[in-house]
Scaffold this motif. Structure first.
Motif, mmCIF file in Angstrom:
data_model
loop_
_atom_site.group_PDB
_atom_site.id
_atom_site.type_symbol
_atom_site.label_atom_id
_atom_site.label_comp_id
_atom_site.label_asym_id
_atom_site.label_seq_id
_atom_site.Cartn_x
_atom_site.Cartn_y
_atom_site.Cartn_z
ATOM 1 N N LEU A 108 -19.824 -3.388 -3.847
ATOM 2 C CA LEU A 108 -18.767 -2.926 -3.210
ATOM 3 C C LEU A 108 -19.056 -1.688 -2.501
ATOM 4 O O LEU A 108 -19.306 -0.637 -3.206
ATOM 5 N N ASP A 155 0.769 -1.200 -0.004
ATOM 6 C CA ASP A 155 0.008 0.083 -0.075
ATOM 7 C C ASP A 155 0.990 1.371 0.003
ATOM 8 O O ASP A 155 0.470 2.176 -0.557
ATOM 9 N N TYR A 169 -7.528 -3.295 -7.297
ATOM 10 C CA TYR A 169 -7.426 -4.341 -6.498
ATOM 11 C C TYR A 169 -8.939 -4.693 -5.706
ATOM 12 O O TYR A 169 -9.432 -5.744 -5.250
ATOM 13 N N GLN A 170 -9.519 -3.348 -5.455
ATOM 14 C CA GLN A 170 -10.630 -3.632 -4.534
ATOM 15 C C GLN A 170 -11.788 -4.362 -5.589
ATOM 16 O O GLN A 170 -12.641 -5.177 -5.102
ATOM 17 N N HIS A 172 -7.739 -4.064 -13.441
ATOM 18 C CA HIS A 172 -9.127 -4.598 -13.129
ATOM 19 C C HIS A 172 -9.801 -5.175 -14.399
ATOM 20 O O HIS A 172 -10.715 -6.088 -14.252
ATOM 21 N N ASP A 227 -11.110 -8.032 -5.620
ATOM 22 C CA ASP A 227 -11.656 -8.786 -4.664
ATOM 23 C C ASP A 227 -13.155 -8.780 -4.609
ATOM 24 O O ASP A 227 -13.776 -9.937 -4.174
ATOM 25 N N ARG A 255 -5.200 0.649 -6.251
ATOM 26 C CA ARG A 255 -6.121 0.529 -5.176
ATOM 27 C C ARG A 255 -7.455 0.009 -5.396
ATOM 28 O O ARG A 255 -8.046 -0.818 -4.972
ATOM 29 N N VAL A 261 -15.154 1.724 -1.324
ATOM 30 C CA VAL A 261 -14.049 1.946 -2.346
ATOM 31 C C VAL A 261 -13.563 3.165 -2.127
ATOM 32 O O VAL A 261 -14.159 4.308 -2.357
ATOM 33 N N THR A 282 -16.597 7.744 -0.170
ATOM 34 C CA THR A 282 -16.289 6.429 -0.681
ATOM 35 C C THR A 282 -17.096 6.236 -2.011
ATOM 36 O O THR A 282 -18.026 6.980 -1.732
#
Length: 134
Positions: A52, A22, A33-34, A97, A37, A30, A55, A116
């Protein structure tokens, strides 16, 4: 150098990069990657939806003010980090992604400090689709 110290040093060399990821990643990476996941959590059945939440491009002393994110239909995520008066202090992009999700349309979102994103993923066939961003 004594053998135990060499082993310890070798172990640190392998562990430090993964523990400090990080510290060296950017806001777009970042977010990517979220998304990755989130795709893992999306059910495999047709029409499954996963939201999600929370984020953010924020990282260690990076992108902690207002920001703009563009999810491009061709598969790029672009982040512009701003200071308190709205001046862009850094920008980052990635298409990482794209391996995991198809982006339905180009969307540009402005967020304030601490706000977010919520990203909606939907399963269509064998592929996850990014269908909404708020």
């Amino acid at each position: 150098m004594h053998r135990p110290w060499r082993l310890l040093l070798l172990g640190l060399l392998f562990c430090l990069p993964t523990a400090a990821c990080d510290l060296f990643s950017d806001g777009a990476t970042r977010i990517a990657y979220q998304i990755k996941d989130g795709v893992k959590k999306l059910e495999r059945r047709e029409g499954a939806v996963y939201h999600l939440t929370e984020v953010t491009p924020e990282g260690f002393r990076q992108c902690s003010g207002p920001y703009t994110v563009q999810f491009d239909r061709v598969g790029a995520v672009i982040v512009w980090c701003r200071d308190t008066v709205g001046t862009t202090v850094s920008s980052h992009s990635t298409s990482y992604h794209r391996r995991f999700v198809t982006t339905e349309a180009t969307t540009i979102i402005d967020k304030g400090t601490g706000e977010t994103l919520t990203i909606t993923l939907e399963r269509r066939g064998s592929r996850a689709h990014l269908t909404a961003v708020r």
